[in-house]
Design a protein around this motif. Structure first.
Motif: not given
Length: 226
Positions: A174-190
């Motif tokens: 997750x850290x390598x993907x720049x994902x941490x508590x509090x970050x935001x993003x847009x669900x592009x595919x599911x």
């Protein structure tokens, strides 16, 4: 005073039941979590029941009594405050703090834990987004409703609120993907058929399997710029 082993069992029972939303925890699940044999777990379940800390029913599992729940939350409070203290004061990363907290939580006093809580200004969550119990056992939350990232529709804007699976390798991913508590993003595919979830953050898109996305709890937020 309860032993280190008893404290670890009570904490594990509480955590499993909280995630599964069931008071009763099976012997197999507890053995898997603690990495011990089912026979060892059965013996400890009986000991916890004899001590009035749990209720054990053969073939059904174990659940905490009020006394067991109180002690479990006391240990969770210690563990999670220590994790956050190590991150904020010593600069440890969120994949490094669990083992250190496991060792320290049994040795520190309630007085020191309360001082750490005050020093950190009574935080609601630890570095992984897990709620930190107050001194009276209440779970301090901000009232936001979260859901697994895997359940969020395409086009939704989300904020990462909690990581359920806290294996160090997963946290480093997750850290390598720049994902941490509090970050935001847009669900592009599911794509359920393909077992794929794609989260877009600025110019970067992060693809992960649904199993991984199930371990990330998110909160819906106002639109995030793609």
């Amino acid at each position: 005073m309860p032993s280190l082993t008893v404290e670890n069992y009570l904490k594990a029972i509480w955590q499993i039941s909280a995630v599964s939303d069931s008071e009763s925890v099976t012997t197999g699940k507890l053995a898997q979590t603690l990495k011990v044999s089912p026979g060892t777990v059965t013996s400890m379940q009986k000991a916890l029941a004899e001590a009035g800390l749990a209720t054990y029913r053969p073939y059904e599992g174990v659940s905490l009594t009020e006394a067991g729940r109180t002690l479990a939350l006391r240990m969770l409070r210690r563990h999670r405050l220590i994790e956050l203290f190590l991150v904020r004061t010593l600069g440890l990363t969120w994949d490094q703090v669990h083992e250190e907290a496991e060792h320290m939580e049994h040795a520190v006093s309630d007085f020191l834990i309360d001082r750490i809580d005050d020093y950190l200004e009574n935080p609601l969550c630890d570095p992984h987004g897990d709620p930190i119990p107050a001194a009276n056992g209440d779970l301090r939350t901000n009232g936001e409703a979260s859901r697994p990232l895997s359940d969020v529709p395409v086009g939704s804007s989300v904020r990462l609120a909690r990581v359920l699976h806290q294996d160090p390798d997963f946290l480093r991913y997750l850290s390598d993907a720049d994902l941490a508590i509090g970050v935001t993003g847009l669900v592009e595919q599911a794509n359920e058929a393909a077992g794929l979830v794609v989260l877009r953050r600025g110019e970067r898109s992060v693809a992960m399997g649904r199993a991984a996305a199930e371990q990330l709890l998110v909160v819906l937020v106002d639109d995030v710029k793609p």
